[in-house]
Design an enzyme around this catalytic site. Sequence first.
Site, short mmCIF file in Angstrom:
data_model
loop_
_atom_site.label_atom_id
_atom_site.label_comp_id
_atom_site.label_asym_id
_atom_site.label_seq_id
_atom_site.Cartn_x
_atom_site.Cartn_y
_atom_site.Cartn_z
N HIS A 1 0.62 -1.46 0.06
CA HIS A 1 0.11 0.35 -0.09
C HIS A 1 0.44 0.97 -0.05
O HIS A 1 0.69 2.03 -0.53
CB HIS A 1 -0.79 0.15 0.96
CG HIS A 1 -0.64 0.29 2.70
ND1 HIS A 1 -0.11 -0.74 3.44
CD2 HIS A 1 0.24 1.47 2.63
CE1 HIS A 1 0.35 -0.09 4.59
NE2 HIS A 1 0.51 1.27 4.17
N ASP B 1 -0.14 -7.77 1.35
CA ASP B 1 0.23 -6.37 1.29
C ASP B 1 1.10 -6.47 1.81
O ASP B 1 2.18 -5.89 2.17
CB ASP B 1 -0.19 -5.40 2.73
CG ASP B 1 -0.21 -4.33 2.48
OD1 ASP B 1 0.34 -3.33 1.95
OD2 ASP B 1 0.09 -3.28 3.46
N SER C 1 4.17 2.05 8.23
CA SER C 1 4.38 0.83 7.46
C SER C 1 5.47 0.99 6.62
O SER C 1 6.57 1.60 5.67
CB SER C 1 2.99 1.24 5.89
OG SER C 1 1.76 1.65 6.58
#
Length: 254
Positions: free
Chosen positions: A66, A112, A205
Amino acid sequence: MTIISLILLVSLLPHLTFTARVNVGIVNGRDAKPHSRPYMVSVQTKDHHICGGFLISDRFVMTAAHCRNIAPVVTVVLGAHDLRKKSENSVRFTVDSYHQHPDFTNKSFHNDILLLKLEKNVQLNDNIKWIAIPAEEGDIEAGSVCSIAGWGLLETKGKKSNHLMETNVTVMNNKKCESKWGKEHFSASQMMCVHGNGGSCDGDSGGPLVCGDTAVGITSFGDPDVCNSPELPEVYTKISAYLPWIKNIIGNVN
């Protein structure tokens, strides 16, 4: 939260019943000893940190898929501790090719995972080293104490850290995590959860969940409103679930 993260968050709203925080600094963490995590990577766009990542070979960085929603073209910085310092002998690499898991979509955080093939082989040194990933598929035992690190926000809607921060976290039972997030959002075969006094925040992230000397997870998502939420534990992509795909990419890209 940056404007670009906010745009991404809004773009995901129609797809999720309640939106997970997308670009998940470390809350209640501590300054990492400089260069004690030589595998850590700052994924950047236009010289601004947007995500974490980690070196898994002398040519590949692993991060969250992402992160490319934020910036389809990125560069990576290796060997850094303080992102403001140019005197650290950190090295910036361009990305030669992007290898996003084929089953990742913008509609959820399933699959992801993203591999970045760098423009050339990395010259390893005391400040730049790769970290091992699991050799076989399997779950980390609930209650295991592991660690995370990143340059993200120090508190919800707070400031980013220029220094690499770190904290310890505890692996959560999969069933308990599934009961918190629901089966639509949490897949025990592909994901894992952690909890602790400290945790991830926007900008973390793509960074690794490290157990022992091995990167076992990729920072993926958490509560949309609160960093390190006591109610909604942080979720990580389980690296061992993707070993055949990872080996295929690394083995077939010249």
